[in-house]
Scaffold this motif. Structure first.
Motif, PDB file in Angstrom:
ATOM      1  N   VAL A  48      -6.672   0.913  -1.262  1.00 45.98           N
ATOM      2  CA  VAL A  48      -5.265   1.138  -1.592  1.00 45.98           C
ATOM      3  C   VAL A  48      -4.382   1.314  -0.360  1.00 45.98           C
ATOM      4  CG1 VAL A  48      -5.736   2.084  -3.865  1.00 45.98           C
ATOM      5  CG2 VAL A  48      -5.607   3.630  -1.928  1.00 45.98           C
ATOM      6  N   ALA A  49      -4.953   1.789   0.743  1.00 42.35           N
ATOM      7  CA  ALA A  49      -4.131   1.990   1.945  1.00 42.35           C
ATOM      8  C   ALA A  49      -5.021   2.069   3.174  1.00 42.35           C
ATOM      9  CB  ALA A  49      -3.308   3.265   1.834  1.00 42.35           C
ATOM     10  N   THR A  50      -4.497   1.612   4.309  1.00 42.40           N
ATOM     11  CA  THR A  50      -5.211   1.724   5.583  1.00 42.40           C
ATOM     12  C   THR A  50      -4.265   2.223   6.661  1.00 42.40           C
ATOM     13  OG1 THR A  50      -4.720  -0.519   6.341  1.00 42.40           O
ATOM     14  CG2 THR A  50      -6.699  -0.234   4.979  1.00 42.40           C
ATOM     15  N   ILE A  51      -4.871   2.796   7.703  1.00 43.57           N
ATOM     16  CA  ILE A  51      -4.089   3.230   8.852  1.00 43.57           C
ATOM     17  C   ILE A  51      -4.917   3.037  10.107  1.00 43.57           C
ATOM     18  CG2 ILE A  51      -4.807   5.655   8.571  1.00 43.57           C
ATOM     19  CD1 ILE A  51      -1.953   6.385   9.627  1.00 43.57           C
ATOM     20  N   THR A  52      -4.332   2.406  11.119  1.00 43.03           N
ATOM     21  CA  THR A  52      -5.033   2.188  12.375  1.00 43.03           C
ATOM     22  C   THR A  52      -4.942   3.439  13.245  1.00 43.03           C
ATOM     23  OG1 THR A  52      -3.113   1.364  13.592  1.00 43.03           O
ATOM     24  CG2 THR A  52      -4.330  -0.241  12.228  1.00 43.03           C
ATOM     25  N   SER A  53      -5.651   3.402  14.367  1.00 37.69           N
ATOM     26  CA  SER A  53      -5.613   4.535  15.291  1.00 37.69           C
ATOM     27  C   SER A  53      -4.213   4.727  15.878  1.00 37.69           C
ATOM     28  CB  SER A  53      -6.633   4.334  16.413  1.00 37.69           C
ATOM     29  OG  SER A  53      -6.350   3.127  17.105  1.00 37.69           O
ATOM     30  N   ALA A  60      -1.761  -1.478  -0.806  1.00 36.59           N
ATOM     31  CA  ALA A  60      -1.890  -2.385  -1.933  1.00 36.59           C
ATOM     32  C   ALA A  60      -0.536  -2.450  -2.641  1.00 36.59           C
ATOM     33  CB  ALA A  60      -2.962  -1.878  -2.892  1.00 36.59           C
ATOM     34  N   ASP A  61      -0.252  -3.583  -3.230  1.00 35.91           N
ATOM     35  CA  ASP A  61       1.035  -3.757  -3.906  1.00 35.91           C
ATOM     36  C   ASP A  61       1.242  -2.709  -4.997  1.00 35.91           C
ATOM     37  OD1 ASP A  61       1.034  -7.405  -3.784  1.00 35.91           O
ATOM     38  OD2 ASP A  61       1.683  -5.899  -2.323  1.00 35.91           O
ATOM     39  N   SER A  62       0.163  -2.302  -5.634  1.00 39.94           N
ATOM     40  CA  SER A  62       0.261  -1.372  -6.763  1.00 39.94           C
ATOM     41  C   SER A  62       0.723   0.026  -6.351  1.00 39.94           C
ATOM     42  CB  SER A  62      -1.076  -1.278  -7.485  1.00 39.94           C
ATOM     43  OG  SER A  62      -2.083  -0.838  -6.593  1.00 39.94           O
ATOM     44  N   VAL A  63       0.610   0.366  -5.061  1.00 37.93           N
ATOM     45  CA  VAL A  63       0.987   1.713  -4.606  1.00 37.93           C
ATOM     46  C   VAL A  63       2.117   1.689  -3.590  1.00 37.93           C
ATOM     47  CG1 VAL A  63      -1.379   2.481  -5.010  1.00 37.93           C
ATOM     48  CG2 VAL A  63      -0.660   1.867  -2.687  1.00 37.93           C
ATOM     49  N   LYS A  64       2.520   0.506  -3.172  1.00 34.20           N
ATOM     50  CA  LYS A  64       3.550   0.389  -2.146  1.00 34.20           C
ATOM     51  C   LYS A  64       4.827   1.073  -2.592  1.00 34.20           C
ATOM     52  CE  LYS A  64       3.015  -3.380  -0.036  1.00 34.20           C
ATOM     53  NZ  LYS A  64       2.979  -4.824   0.316  1.00 34.20           N
ATOM     54  N   GLY A  65       5.387   1.894  -1.702  1.00 37.04           N
ATOM     55  CA  GLY A  65       6.610   2.616  -2.026  1.00 37.04           C
ATOM     56  C   GLY A  65       6.366   3.963  -2.672  1.00 37.04           C
TER      57      GLY A  65
END
Length: 115
Positions: A48-53, A60-65
């Protein structure tokens, strides 16, 4: 041995908010990108979501915003702020590396959104 521990799940009404945490324990080693995943009953696990260092994020489009992923490298912790929750967000939420899973899956943290 590095372990991941997710917390912060619970039962919330539609429209409500929750903040999940994912803490790393054990030996410290460098991880480039972390992700939050979820698995709803009868469905495959999805990212659903990622974050780099460096703090770059994807959703994911379903959770964006509605969802916001963040990290505190000093605390070895990754967060997922979930707002405007919907019943379809009901799932067990997990954190792990992305792409490619580097840690064993834990039991995750249950998020239940009632209508």
């Amino acid at each position: 041995q590095v372990q991941l521990v997710e917390s912060g799940g619970g039962l919330v009404q539609a429209g409500g908010s929750l903040r999940l945490s994912c803490a790393r324990s054990g030996s410290i080693f460098r991880v480039n990108t972390m992700g939050w995943y979820r698995q709803a009953p009868g469905k495959q696990r999805e990212l659903v979501a990622t974050i780099t260092s460096r703090g770059s994020t994807t959703y994911a489009d379903s959770v964006k915003g509605r969802f916001t992923i963040s990290r505190d490298n000093a605390k070895n912790t990754v967060y997922l702020q979930m707002n405007s929750l919907k019943p379809e967000d009901t799932a067990v939420y997990y954190c792990n590396t992305s792409p490619g899973v580097a840690f064993s899956w834990t039991q995750g943290t249950q998020v239940t959104v009632s209508s």
